[in-house]
Design a protein around this motif. Structure first.
Motif, PDB file in Angstrom:
ATOM      1  N   UNK A  36       0.818  -1.226   0.000  1.00 53.42           N
ATOM      2  CA  UNK A  36       0.000   0.000   0.000  1.00 53.42           C
ATOM      3  C   UNK A  36       0.845   1.266   0.000  1.00 53.42           C
ATOM      4  N   UNK A  37       2.075   1.190   0.503  1.00 47.55           N
ATOM      5  CA  UNK A  37       2.915   2.396   0.628  1.00 47.55           C
ATOM      6  C   UNK A  37       4.147   2.338  -0.272  1.00 47.55           C
ATOM      7  N   UNK A  38       4.138   1.481  -1.286  1.00 43.34           N
ATOM      8  CA  UNK A  38       5.341   1.302  -2.117  1.00 43.34           C
ATOM      9  C   UNK A  38       5.789   2.566  -2.839  1.00 43.34           C
ATOM     10  N   UNK A  39       4.858   3.472  -3.107  1.00 39.23           N
ATOM     11  CA  UNK A  39       5.244   4.708  -3.795  1.00 39.23           C
ATOM     12  C   UNK A  39       5.857   5.733  -2.841  1.00 39.23           C
ATOM     13  N   UNK A  40       5.715   5.490  -1.536  1.00 43.08           N
ATOM     14  CA  UNK A  40       6.296   6.400  -0.541  1.00 43.08           C
ATOM     15  C   UNK A  40       7.007   5.584   0.546  1.00 43.08           C
ATOM     16  N   UNK A  41       8.078   4.886   0.177  1.00 42.85           N
ATOM     17  CA  UNK A  41       8.787   4.086   1.192  1.00 42.85           C
ATOM     18  C   UNK A  41       9.401   4.980   2.260  1.00 42.85           C
ATOM     19  N   UNK A  42       9.547   4.424   3.453  1.00 42.95           N
ATOM     20  CA  UNK A  42      10.200   5.151   4.535  1.00 42.95           C
ATOM     21  C   UNK A  42      11.678   4.777   4.544  1.00 42.95           C
ATOM     22  N   UNK A  43      12.507   5.760   4.803  1.00 46.35           N
ATOM     23  CA  UNK A  43      13.948   5.553   4.819  1.00 46.35           C
ATOM     24  C   UNK A  43      14.462   5.816   6.231  1.00 46.35           C
ATOM     25  N   UNK A  44      15.257   4.868   6.730  1.00 48.81           N
ATOM     26  CA  UNK A  44      15.858   5.015   8.046  1.00 48.81           C
ATOM     27  C   UNK A  44      17.149   5.813   7.959  1.00 48.81           C
ATOM     28  N   UNK A  45      17.707   6.085   9.118  1.00 50.92           N
ATOM     29  CA  UNK A  45      18.962   6.849   9.153  1.00 50.92           C
ATOM     30  C   UNK A  45      20.146   5.954   8.777  1.00 50.92           C
ATOM     31  N   UNK A  46      21.200   6.570   8.308  1.00 46.98           N
ATOM     32  CA  UNK A  46      22.419   5.874   7.894  1.00 46.98           C
ATOM     33  C   UNK A  46      23.301   5.618   9.118  1.00 46.98           C
ATOM     34  N   UNK A  47      23.819   4.401   9.226  1.00 46.80           N
ATOM     35  CA  UNK A  47      24.825   4.112  10.246  1.00 46.80           C
ATOM     36  C   UNK A  47      26.184   4.285   9.560  1.00 46.80           C
ATOM     37  N   UNK A  48      26.785   5.446   9.732  1.00 48.24           N
ATOM     38  CA  UNK A  48      28.069   5.771   9.093  1.00 48.24           C
ATOM     39  C   UNK A  48      29.159   4.810   9.536  1.00 48.24           C
ATOM     40  N   UNK A  49      29.891   4.286   8.579  1.00 48.13           N
ATOM     41  CA  UNK A  49      31.002   3.354   8.820  1.00 48.13           C
ATOM     42  C   UNK A  49      30.587   2.177   9.699  1.00 48.13           C
ATOM     43  N   UNK A  50      29.371   1.712   9.508  1.00 44.07           N
ATOM     44  CA  UNK A  50      28.874   0.573  10.276  1.00 44.07           C
ATOM     45  C   UNK A  50      29.571  -0.723   9.915  1.00 44.07           C
ATOM     46  N   UNK A  51      30.052  -0.807   8.676  1.00 44.48           N
ATOM     47  CA  UNK A  51      30.729  -2.023   8.246  1.00 44.48           C
ATOM     48  C   UNK A  51      29.771  -3.193   8.171  1.00 44.48           C
ATOM     49  N   UNK A  52      30.104  -4.269   8.878  1.00 46.66           N
ATOM     50  CA  UNK A  52      29.272  -5.477   8.835  1.00 46.66           C
ATOM     51  C   UNK A  52      28.164  -5.448   9.885  1.00 46.66           C
ATOM     52  N   UNK A  53      28.086  -4.370  10.660  1.00 45.05           N
ATOM     53  CA  UNK A  53      27.059  -4.240  11.695  1.00 45.05           C
ATOM     54  C   UNK A  53      26.433  -2.854  11.612  1.00 45.05           C
ATOM     55  N   UNK A  54      25.225  -2.754  12.156  1.00 49.62           N
ATOM     56  CA  UNK A  54      24.558  -1.449  12.217  1.00 49.62           C
ATOM     57  C   UNK A  54      23.645  -1.415  13.429  1.00 49.62           C
ATOM     58  N   UNK A  55      23.508  -0.218  14.005  1.00 51.85           N
ATOM     59  CA  UNK A  55      22.566   0.025  15.103  1.00 51.85           C
ATOM     60  C   UNK A  55      21.695   1.185  14.688  1.00 51.85           C
ATOM     61  N   UNK A  56      20.375   0.970  14.702  1.00 52.66           N
ATOM     62  CA  UNK A  56      19.452   2.031  14.315  1.00 52.66           C
ATOM     63  C   UNK A  56      18.523   2.437  15.453  1.00 52.66           C
ATOM     64  N   UNK A  57      17.848   1.470  16.074  1.00 51.06           N
ATOM     65  CA  UNK A  57      16.864   1.765  17.125  1.00 51.06           C
ATOM     66  C   UNK A  57      15.853   2.808  16.632  1.00 51.06           C
ATOM     67  N   UNK A  58      15.264   2.555  15.450  1.00 54.14           N
ATOM     68  CA  UNK A  58      14.308   3.470  14.837  1.00 54.14           C
ATOM     69  C   UNK A  58      12.940   2.824  14.719  1.00 54.14           C
ATOM     70  N   UNK A  59      11.893   3.610  14.910  1.00 61.06           N
ATOM     71  CA  UNK A  59      10.526   3.098  14.812  1.00 61.06           C
ATOM     72  C   UNK A  59       9.816   3.672  13.592  1.00 61.06           C
ATOM     73  N   UNK A  60       8.951   2.833  12.997  1.00 56.67           N
ATOM     74  CA  UNK A  60       8.195   3.194  11.802  1.00 56.67           C
ATOM     75  C   UNK A  60       6.767   2.682  11.952  1.00 56.67           C
ATOM     76  N   UNK A  61       5.827   3.370  11.330  1.00 55.66           N
ATOM     77  CA  UNK A  61       4.440   2.919  11.260  1.00 55.66           C
ATOM     78  C   UNK A  61       4.026   2.945   9.799  1.00 55.66           C
ATOM     79  N   UNK A  62       3.507   1.801   9.311  1.00 58.32           N
ATOM     80  CA  UNK A  62       3.097   1.687   7.911  1.00 58.32           C
ATOM     81  C   UNK A  62       1.689   1.120   7.849  1.00 58.32           C
TER      82      UNK A  62
END
Length: 161
Positions: A36-62
Motif C-alpha cells: 500500500x505504501x510502495x510509492x512512498x517508502x520510509x527511509x531510516x537513518x544511515x549508520x556511518x562506517x557501520x561495516x558489517x554491523x549497524x545500530x538504528x533503534x528506529x521506529x516506523x508505522x506503515x
C-alpha cells in the motif's frame, strides 16, 4: 475478506552484513514499505562506517489495506554507492498482534545471504471506524511487550527474491 491494519516496526540492528564498498566500510540504512505504501517508502537513518554491523533503534508505522495479501518489505542499502546489501519480505498477516522480536535473514539480488536484521514487529487490525479515521495509528503497548513465545514466521515468507 480484507483486513486493513497498521504495521509497527522497530529496526534495531543488523549483523553479518556483506561488504558493498571497495574503499571503505558499509554505511547501511533501511528502506521499508508495504504494498500500500510502495510509492512512498520510509527511509531510516544511515549508520556511518557501520561495516558489517549497524545500530538504528528506529521506529516506523506503515499502513496495509489487507494484511492477508500484503507484505512488509525491507531493503538494507549501502549509502555510499546505493548498492543493495540484502532484502526480506514478510507477510503482514504472519506478524502476531502481540508482536515479535526476531532476526531476519536478508538476501541480495544474486540469492546469496547478505546478513541479518533484528526487528520488532506488530500488527494492529483496524476496525471500520478506525479505518475511516485512521485513529488506529497511535502507539500500542502491545508492540513493546513482544514475548519469546510469540508465533514464529514461516521460513517461506522471509525470502525476498
Amino acid at each position: 475478506m480484507t483486513e486493513p491494519c497498521n504495521m509497527l516496526v522497530k529496526a534495531i540492528s543488523a549483523k553479518d552484513l556483506v561488504s558493498k564498498s571497495w574503499y571503505s566500510k558499509n554505511d547501511p540504512f533501511l528502506k521499508i514499505w508495504t504494498n500500500s505504501t510502495r510509492t512512498t517508502p520510509q527511509r531510516g537513518r544511515v549508520h556511518k562506517s557501520g561495516g558489517s554491523q549497524a545500530w538504528w533503534e528506529e521506529s516506523f508505522s506503515l499502513s496495509s489495506r489487507d494484511a492477508n495479501s500484503e507484505f512488509l518489505y525491507f531493503e538494507c542499502i549501502n549509502d555510499g554507492n546505493q548498492k543493495l546489501i540484502g532484502r526480506v519480505r514478510i507477510l503482514c498477516a504472519e506478524v502476531p498482534v502481540e508482536g515479535i522480536e526476531s532476526w531476519f535473514k536478508i538476501y541480495g539480488d544474486d540469492g546469496k545471504l547478505g546478513g541479518e536484521l533484528q526487528l520488532k514487529l506488530s500488527r494492529h487490525p483496524l476496525g471500520k471506524e478506525e479505518e475511516k479515521t485512521k485513529a488506529g495509528q497511535g502507539k500500542s503497548s502491545a508492540y513493546w511487550t513482544a514475548t519469546a513465545a510469540a508465533t514464529r514466521m514461516t521460513a517461506g515468507s522471509r525470502l525476498a527474491p
